[in-house]
Design a protein around this motif. Structure first.
Motif, PDB file in Angstrom:
ATOM      1  N   UNK A 105       0.756  -1.293   0.038  1.00 51.34           N
ATOM      2  CA  UNK A 105       0.100   0.072   0.147  1.00 51.34           C
ATOM      3  C   UNK A 105       0.874   1.177  -0.057  1.00 51.34           C
ATOM      4  N   UNK A 106       2.075   1.198   0.530  1.00 50.74           N
ATOM      5  CA  UNK A 106       3.050   2.408   0.599  1.00 50.74           C
ATOM      6  C   UNK A 106       3.344   2.804  -0.628  1.00 50.74           C
ATOM      7  N   UNK A 107       3.494   1.867  -1.565  1.00 54.48           N
ATOM      8  CA  UNK A 107       4.017   1.971  -3.124  1.00 54.48           C
ATOM      9  C   UNK A 107       5.505   1.748  -3.254  1.00 54.48           C
ATOM     10  N   UNK A 108       6.332   1.820  -2.166  1.00 52.59           N
ATOM     11  CA  UNK A 108       7.527   1.312  -2.348  1.00 52.59           C
ATOM     12  C   UNK A 108       7.964  -0.069  -1.586  1.00 52.59           C
ATOM     13  N   UNK A 109       7.030  -0.873  -1.514  1.00 53.76           N
ATOM     14  CA  UNK A 109       7.379  -2.176  -0.734  1.00 53.76           C
ATOM     15  C   UNK A 109       6.377  -3.296  -1.675  1.00 53.76           C
ATOM     16  N   UNK A 110       6.732  -4.253  -1.284  1.00 55.33           N
ATOM     17  CA  UNK A 110       5.740  -5.266  -1.862  1.00 55.33           C
ATOM     18  C   UNK A 110       5.325  -6.329  -1.034  1.00 55.33           C
ATOM     19  N   UNK A 111       4.383  -6.816  -1.331  1.00 59.69           N
ATOM     20  CA  UNK A 111       3.570  -7.812  -0.463  1.00 59.69           C
ATOM     21  C   UNK A 111       2.501  -7.372   0.463  1.00 59.69           C
ATOM     22  N   UNK A 112       1.229  -7.908   0.339  1.00 62.59           N
ATOM     23  CA  UNK A 112       0.107  -7.777   1.047  1.00 62.59           C
ATOM     24  C   UNK A 112       0.154  -7.590   2.585  1.00 62.59           C
ATOM     25  N   UNK A 113      -0.492  -7.091   3.392  1.00 62.85           N
ATOM     26  CA  UNK A 113      -0.486  -7.383   4.715  1.00 62.85           C
ATOM     27  C   UNK A 113      -0.676  -8.923   5.193  1.00 62.85           C
ATOM     28  N   UNK A 114      -1.449  -9.507   4.546  1.00 62.59           N
ATOM     29  CA  UNK A 114      -1.864 -10.660   5.071  1.00 62.59           C
ATOM     30  C   UNK A 114      -0.459 -11.670   4.733  1.00 62.59           C
ATOM     31  N   UNK A 115       0.356 -11.650   3.785  1.00 62.95           N
ATOM     32  CA  UNK A 115       1.389 -12.256   3.411  1.00 62.95           C
ATOM     33  C   UNK A 115       2.513 -11.984   4.542  1.00 62.95           C
ATOM     34  N   UNK A 116       2.673 -10.768   5.185  1.00 63.19           N
ATOM     35  CA  UNK A 116       3.649 -10.480   6.190  1.00 63.19           C
ATOM     36  C   UNK A 116       3.024 -11.257   7.518  1.00 63.19           C
ATOM     37  N   UNK A 117       1.771 -11.266   7.748  1.00 62.10           N
ATOM     38  CA  UNK A 117       1.179 -11.877   8.806  1.00 62.10           C
ATOM     39  C   UNK A 117       1.628 -13.468   8.445  1.00 62.10           C
ATOM     40  N   UNK A 118       1.384 -14.348   7.490  1.00 63.25           N
ATOM     41  CA  UNK A 118       1.448 -15.481   7.352  1.00 63.25           C
ATOM     42  C   UNK A 118       3.048 -15.788   7.519  1.00 63.25           C
ATOM     43  N   UNK A 119       4.027 -14.920   7.004  1.00 65.67           N
ATOM     44  CA  UNK A 119       5.289 -15.113   7.146  1.00 65.67           C
ATOM     45  C   UNK A 119       5.931 -14.772   8.717  1.00 65.67           C
ATOM     46  N   UNK A 120       5.200 -14.059   9.325  1.00 62.44           N
ATOM     47  CA  UNK A 120       5.408 -14.069  10.853  1.00 62.44           C
ATOM     48  C   UNK A 120       5.221 -15.198  11.172  1.00 62.44           C
ATOM     49  N   UNK A 121       3.984 -15.886  11.086  1.00 63.90           N
ATOM     50  CA  UNK A 121       3.588 -17.558  11.651  1.00 63.90           C
ATOM     51  C   UNK A 121       4.640 -18.405  11.263  1.00 63.90           C
TER      52      UNK A 121
END
Length: 268
Positions: free
Chosen positions: A11-27
Motif C-alpha cells: 500500500x505504501x508504494x515502495x514495498x511489495x507484499x500484502x499485509x496478510x502475506x507478512x502475517x503469514x510469514x510471521x507465523x
C-alpha cells in the motif's frame, strides 16, 4: 519472545507484499508479535507532482486500518498482530499529524524523521541533495527535528533515530553531542526507541542506532523495541538475531511492546 515491530507493505508504494502475506510469514518464522506499521500519507508535498511510490494515498488510510484490524482478529491465537503507523514528523504539519494519530485505534505510532523540508534524506533517489551542503548543518537540522518529534506527544517510539547516516554522508566534525541530545529528549518525554536492523543492508552497513548510541540509551534507561523495516515478506525478521545479540551485549534483557498505545516490557 520473537517480535518484529517495523514492517511495510504494498500500500505504501515502495514495498511489495500484502499485509496478510507478512502475517503469514510471521507465523512461518515463529514471531510471537508482528507490528504492521506502514507509512503515513504525505502531508506537505503533493504526491502527484513529487516522486512516485512514497507513501499510501490518504484515501487508503482507513482501509489500511480496517485490514489490519481484520487480520488481528483472523489470526488471533496464531500470532499477535499489533496495528501501527510510521508517522513522519514534518515540522509545520503538527495539527494534521495529530488528527491522524487520534483518528484511529493504533497500538503504537512510530515517530520517524525522513524529510527535511521537501528533501527525503532516506530516499536513494535523492542523495544528490547532499551536494554542496554543509554536512554538519544537515545533521543539526535532522537531530533538531528528532527532538521536536519527541516533544510532540504523538509518538510511542522514535524510529531509526540516526538514519541520517544511511548513505554514508557524515560530517568531519564529531556529532556525539547531537546524538546524545536526541536520546536525552527521548528520555525526557518518556518515549522508547527501536533497534532497526535494516541499516545492515544499507550503504552504511550499521544498524540504527549505532552501538555507541545504544550504550547511551541503555545508560539513560530508554526502553527499546526491535524491527526489521521489511519492505518484502521474505525480509521479515531479517538481521533480528544480530540485533538481539547486540542488545544483550549492551545489557538489555527486555523489549518494549505496545498495545493500545501502552508500553509493556517483555523478556527476550
Amino acid at each position: 519472545m520473537f517480535i518484529d515491530y517495523h514492517t511495510h507493505h504494498a500500500r505504501c508504494g515502495h514495498a511489495v507484499g500484502e499485509l496478510e502475506e507478512y502475517v503469514k510469514k510471521g507465523i512461518e518464522i515463529g514471531l510471537a508479535q508482528i507490528g504492521l506499521s506502514d507509512h503515513m500519507p504525505l502531508l506537505h508535498v503533493d504526491p502527484a507532482t513529487y516522486l512516485p511510490e512514497m507513501a499510501m494515498p490518504m484515501e487508503e488510510l482507513p482501509r489500511y486500518v480496517e485490514e489490519c484490524l481484520a487480520l488481528k482478529e483472523k489470526y488471533k491465537g496464531q500470532i499477535d498482530v499489533r496495528v501501527g503507523l510510521e508517522g513522519d514528523y514534518i515540522e509545520g504539519c503538527e495539527e494534521q499529524i495529530e488528527r491522524i494519530v487520534k483518528a484511529y485505534p493504533w497500538d503504537y505510532v512510530i515517530g520517524s524523521v525522513h524529510f527535511l523540508g521537501e528533501w527525503d534524506i532516506t530516499d536513494f533517489r535523492q542523495t544528490a541533495g547532499w551536494e554542496g551542503k554543509n554536512k554538519l548543518a544537515v545533521y543539526e537540522q535532522y537531530y533538531d527535528a528528532v527532538m521536536k518529534a519527541a516533544a510532540t506527544g504523538f509518538y510511542d517510539y522514535i524510529g531509526h533515530i540516526d538514519v541520517i547516516k544511511r548513505f554514508g554522508f557524515k560530517p568531519d566534525e564529531d556529532v556525539t553531542h547531537l546524538e546524545n541530545a536526541a536520546l536525552e529528549a527521548v528520555k525526557k518525554h518518556g518515549l522508547a526507541i527501536e533497534l532497526n536492523a535494516s541499516g545492515l543492508r544499507t550503504p552504511v552497513k550499521e544498524m540504527f542506532p549505532s552501538r555507541r548510541m545504544l550504550d547511551y540509551a541503555y545508560e539513560l534507561g530508554i526502553p527499546l523495541t526491535i524491527g526489521s523495516d521489511a519492505h518484502q515478506p521474505e525480509r521479515l525478521g531479517q538481521y533480528l538475531e544480530e540485533a538481539r545479540a547486540a542488545l544483550k551485549e549492551v545489557g538489555y534483557t527486555q523489549l518494549a511492546t505496545f498495545n493500545c498505545r501502552k508500553i509493556m516490557l517483555i523478556d527476550f
